[in-house]
Structure formats: structure tokens, C-alpha cells
Design a protein around this motif. Structure first.
Motif, mmCIF file in Angstrom:
data_model
loop_
_atom_site.group_PDB
_atom_site.id
_atom_site.type_symbol
_atom_site.label_atom_id
_atom_site.label_comp_id
_atom_site.label_asym_id
_atom_site.label_seq_id
_atom_site.Cartn_x
_atom_site.Cartn_y
_atom_site.Cartn_z
ATOM 1 N N UNK A 247 0.819 -1.207 0.000
ATOM 2 C CA UNK A 247 0.000 0.000 0.000
ATOM 3 C C UNK A 247 0.855 1.260 0.000
ATOM 4 N N UNK A 248 1.906 1.279 0.813
ATOM 5 C CA UNK A 248 2.760 2.454 0.900
ATOM 6 C C UNK A 248 3.554 2.676 -0.387
ATOM 7 N N UNK A 249 4.085 1.609 -0.959
ATOM 8 C CA UNK A 249 4.890 1.758 -2.169
ATOM 9 C C UNK A 249 4.038 2.181 -3.357
ATOM 10 N N UNK A 250 2.873 1.555 -3.523
ATOM 11 C CA UNK A 250 2.048 1.885 -4.681
ATOM 12 C C UNK A 250 1.416 3.261 -4.546
ATOM 13 N N UNK A 251 1.250 3.721 -3.303
ATOM 14 C CA UNK A 251 0.728 5.065 -3.110
ATOM 15 C C UNK A 251 1.754 6.146 -3.384
ATOM 16 N N UNK A 252 3.030 5.791 -3.265
ATOM 17 C CA UNK A 252 4.082 6.793 -3.437
ATOM 18 C C UNK A 252 4.820 6.679 -4.766
ATOM 19 N N UNK A 253 4.781 5.519 -5.396
ATOM 20 C CA UNK A 253 5.402 5.360 -6.716
ATOM 21 C C UNK A 253 4.287 5.425 -7.748
ATOM 22 N N UNK A 254 3.910 6.618 -8.107
ATOM 23 C CA UNK A 254 2.731 6.818 -8.943
ATOM 24 C C UNK A 254 2.818 8.192 -9.610
ATOM 25 N N UNK A 255 2.128 8.394 -10.728
ATOM 26 C CA UNK A 255 1.314 7.412 -11.428
ATOM 27 C C UNK A 255 2.176 6.434 -12.213
ATOM 28 N N UNK A 256 1.659 5.235 -12.394
ATOM 29 C CA UNK A 256 2.386 4.216 -13.134
ATOM 30 C C UNK A 256 1.652 3.922 -14.438
ATOM 31 N N UNK A 257 2.383 3.819 -15.557
ATOM 32 C CA UNK A 257 1.733 3.434 -16.816
ATOM 33 C C UNK A 257 1.198 2.017 -16.713
ATOM 34 N N UNK A 258 0.264 1.698 -17.571
ATOM 35 C CA UNK A 258 -0.421 0.408 -17.502
ATOM 36 C C UNK A 258 -0.111 -0.423 -18.735
ATOM 37 N N UNK A 259 0.359 -1.645 -18.494
ATOM 38 C CA UNK A 259 0.553 -2.612 -19.573
ATOM 39 C C UNK A 259 -0.682 -3.503 -19.626
ATOM 40 N N UNK A 260 -1.495 -3.320 -20.628
ATOM 41 C CA UNK A 260 -2.673 -4.170 -20.820
ATOM 42 C C UNK A 260 -2.202 -5.343 -21.666
ATOM 43 N N UNK A 261 -1.865 -6.443 -20.995
ATOM 44 C CA UNK A 261 -1.117 -7.536 -21.623
ATOM 45 C C UNK A 261 -2.024 -8.628 -22.165
ATOM 46 N N UNK A 262 -1.836 -8.913 -23.432
ATOM 47 C CA UNK A 262 -2.560 -9.992 -24.114
ATOM 48 C C UNK A 262 -1.611 -11.153 -24.352
ATOM 49 N N UNK A 263 -2.019 -12.354 -23.910
ATOM 50 C CA UNK A 263 -1.193 -13.559 -24.065
ATOM 51 C C UNK A 263 -2.053 -14.729 -24.526
ATOM 52 N N UNK A 264 -1.388 -15.817 -24.860
ATOM 53 C CA UNK A 264 -2.063 -17.080 -25.204
ATOM 54 C C UNK A 264 -1.434 -18.207 -24.401
ATOM 55 N N UNK A 265 -2.245 -19.188 -24.007
ATOM 56 C CA UNK A 265 -1.654 -20.378 -23.390
ATOM 57 C C UNK A 265 -1.286 -21.379 -24.486
ATOM 58 N N UNK A 266 -0.748 -22.524 -24.098
ATOM 59 C CA UNK A 266 -0.268 -23.504 -25.084
ATOM 60 C C UNK A 266 -1.390 -24.075 -25.939
ATOM 61 N N UNK A 267 -2.627 -23.936 -25.469
ATOM 62 C CA UNK A 267 -3.775 -24.419 -26.232
ATOM 63 C C UNK A 267 -4.406 -23.329 -27.090
ATOM 64 N N UNK A 268 -3.766 -22.155 -27.118
ATOM 65 C CA UNK A 268 -4.247 -21.067 -27.955
ATOM 66 C C UNK A 268 -5.378 -20.251 -27.360
ATOM 67 N N UNK A 269 -5.620 -20.393 -26.055
ATOM 68 C CA UNK A 269 -6.691 -19.645 -25.404
ATOM 69 C C UNK A 269 -6.173 -18.268 -24.967
ATOM 70 N N UNK A 270 -6.884 -17.175 -25.326
ATOM 71 C CA UNK A 270 -6.402 -15.824 -25.023
ATOM 72 C C UNK A 270 -6.641 -15.421 -23.577
ATOM 73 N N UNK A 271 -5.775 -14.548 -23.104
ATOM 74 C CA UNK A 271 -5.922 -13.943 -21.789
ATOM 75 C C UNK A 271 -5.583 -12.466 -21.916
ATOM 76 N N UNK A 272 -6.267 -11.637 -21.148
ATOM 77 C CA UNK A 272 -6.043 -10.193 -21.209
ATOM 78 C C UNK A 272 -6.104 -9.632 -19.795
ATOM 79 N N UNK A 273 -5.042 -8.957 -19.367
ATOM 80 C CA UNK A 273 -4.997 -8.453 -17.991
ATOM 81 C C UNK A 273 -4.083 -7.229 -17.886
ATOM 82 N N UNK A 274 -4.444 -6.236 -17.050
ATOM 83 C CA UNK A 274 -3.605 -5.034 -16.892
ATOM 84 C C UNK A 274 -2.597 -5.174 -15.758
#
Length: 303
Positions: free
Chosen positions: A23-50
Motif C-alpha cells: 500500500x505504501x509503495x504503490x501510493x508513493x510510486x505513482x502514477x504508473x503506466x499500464x501494460x494491458x497484456x494480451x497472451x495465449x496459453x499452449x492451447x491457444x486460449x487468449x488472456x487479457x490483464x492489466x
């Protein structure tokens, strides 16, 4: 353990809980850019998470690094991290204000295999050089090959640094200015703060700070004490004064005395302390009006 002096609270990272430290670190090291990351697993299923543990760390070659940290609740790894171990590719999508609520929805803890593109209402756009999909609604998308993963620990909230080489960049032309540069007000990015807070990097939030160039400025240490320790001038004011390339000479200072607004102060205010205060207030107003060199001449006047 948290201890304190009259001025600062001291935090020993080994003696406070990871949740408190987070809580203390994220409150003081800000603002932080956001990587909205798109990946695939070995079966080709997509995932999307920031992820807000993210930045660029080189241009030649172009390197981006983000960290899908271990979960604090149960110390498990995130689907993004698992997918990258299986398929070492990722698309990092920029997040504009127009998509912030959808992005937040995509951060929900869905079961593995659930398609966050569909859950959050994003469009899956095929990439050119990697297999994960791009977020079509994102103003900028970086196709990346993962070149290294560094695990910083094995406990909950430990980081996993995913080092990526960007192999293709996609830019929506509507965010460009007339010079072909990205306009911060058009791309309208958002940054992560502490807790549930974000900020918007456009409008009045965007400020311009001119970079020092050769030769360097005189530095704050060259300023007389009456300027350096002024109760009227701010640290930013002093920074601008210290960036001036050379001190004005006596003739330039004398010329400044003849300006009507300065001459009036010198003629009408006889008390030296009051006059010094009014001159500093005038100089501060000149700094605010981008007349920094004139401000320094005013501050160097002998009253």
C-alpha cells in the motif's frame, strides 16, 4: 516496524507486512503506466490483464518490462505469467481513458481459459509478428517477444520481471498531431495510483518542463542566500532560476531598475524589509509569466 522522527516515518521493509508495504509503495510510486497484456496459453486460449508494474527500459533495441507479480492472497502465479512461460510472446496495449472501465473489468479474477476480451467487450485484432491478439480499441499496441523472465522471489507479492523486445508497434493515426508525434491530449492515457485510484494524463494534468541543455544552467548554488532561502519563492521557482545560463551583469541589473513597475516600488517603499518582500513577489509573478531572466535581475537588485 514503523518508527519516526519529527519529519519522517521510517519503514523497515523486513518488519512490516507485505500488504502494508504494498500500500505504501504503490501510493508513493505513482502514477504508473499500464501494460494491458494480451497472451495465449499452449492451447491457444487468449488472456487479457492489466499490470501497472510496467515501463520501457531501452529503445535500441526497444525493451519493455512488466511484472505479473505473485498473488498476495494465496501466492499463486497469474494466468499472464503462466501463459508467457508456455508461449513467450505478448502484446502490450496502451490504456486510454475511454477504455478504463472495460480494462478494470478485464482485471477480474476469472477462471483459467475464460476470454477476457469477450468478458470486457474488447475486439480481438490479429497481430502481425506474434500470436497473441491485439486490443483493437487501444490507441497503441506493442507486439513483443519475451526474451527473459526474472523471478525476484517465491513469496506472495514477489515480482516476475517479464523482459520483452518489441517487434512491431501499431498506432491509431487519430492520436497524432500535425508533426506526426503522439498528442498527449488525444491519446488520453491513464495511470495507476494507489488503491483504487487512477489519474488521467491529459488536459490540465499535462505540464511542460523544458529540459536543461548545453551549456548547463548556473545552478541554485550560485544564487545569493536571500534568494535561495526565500519564503516566497518555491522550489520550482528556484529550479527555473538555476537553469538560467549565466548571471546578469551589473549593467543589466541597473537597466531593470528603470522599468516603471520596479522604479515605482523603489520610490514608494522606504522600508527595506517590506521592499525586499515586494520585489520577491514581483519576481515570482515574472517567473509565472515565463520572464525568468527578468525575475533574476529583480531579485539581484540592491535595495
Amino acid at each position: 516496524m514503523e518508527t519516526g522522527t519529527n519529519e519522517y516515518l521510517q519503514i523497515d521493509p523486513l518488519s512490516v507486512s507485505p500488504v502494508r508495504l504494498n500500500s505504501l509503495m504503490l501510493g508513493s510510486i505513482a502514477p504508473r503506466p499500464i501494460a494491458f497484456a494480451s497472451t495465449l496459453d499452449k492451447d491457444g486460449r487468449p488472456n487479457l490483464s492489466p499490470f501497472s508494474f510496467f515501463n520501457t527500459f531501452g529503445i535500441n533495441p526497444p525493451i519493455l518490462v512488466f511484472s505479473p507479480s505473485r498473488k498476495g492472497r494465496d501466492n499463486t502465479t497469474k494466468h499472464t505469467y503462466d501463459n508467457i512461460r508456455e508461449v513467450p510472446e505478448v502484446v502490450i496495449n496502451a490504456v486510454s481513458y475511454s477504455m478504463i472501465q472495460q480494462m478494470s473489468l478485464a482485471s477480474s479474477v476469472f477462471q483459467k481459459g475464460v476470454n477476457e476480451f469477450e468478458k470486457a467487450g474488447f475486439t480481438m485484432e490479429p497481430s502481425l509478428r506474434v500470436t497473441p491478439f491485439r486490443v483493437k480499441e487501444s490507441p497503441v499496441q506493442f507486439e513483443c517477444k519475451v526474451i527473459q523472465v526474472i523471478e525476484t522471489g517465491s513469496q506472495g507479492l514477489a515480482g516476475n520481471l517479464v523482459i520483452c523486445k518489441m517487434v512491431m508497434m501499431h498506432i491509431n493515426p487519430v492520436i497524432l498531431d500535425h508533426d506526426g508525434k503522439i498528442d498527449p491530449h488525444k491519446i488520453d492515457l491513464v495511470g495507476r495510483m494507489g488503491g483504487e485510484l487512477y489519474c488521467r494524463a491529459s488536459g490540465e494534468a499535462v505540464i511542460e518542463v523544458h529540459k536543461p541543455v548545453e551549456p548547463p544552467g548556473i545552478g541554485i548554488d550560485r544564487l545569493p542566500d536571500k534568494i535561495r532561502y526565500s519564503k516566497i519563492l518555491s522550489g520550482n521557482d528556484l529550479g527555473l532560476l538555476g537553469n538560467i545560463k549565466s548571471m546578469p551583469d551589473e549593467n543589466e541589473i541597473k537597466e531593470a531598475r528603470l522599468l516603471p513597475e520596479i522604479e515605482g516600488l523603489l520610490r514608494n517603499i522606504k522600508d527595506k524589509v517590506e521592499l525586499a518582500v515586494e520585489l520577491q513577489k514581483l519576481a515570482k509573478s515574472k517567473i509565472a509569466g515565463h520572464e525568468v531572466e527578468l525575475a533574476l535581475k529583480i531579485l539581484l537588485l540592491k535595495n
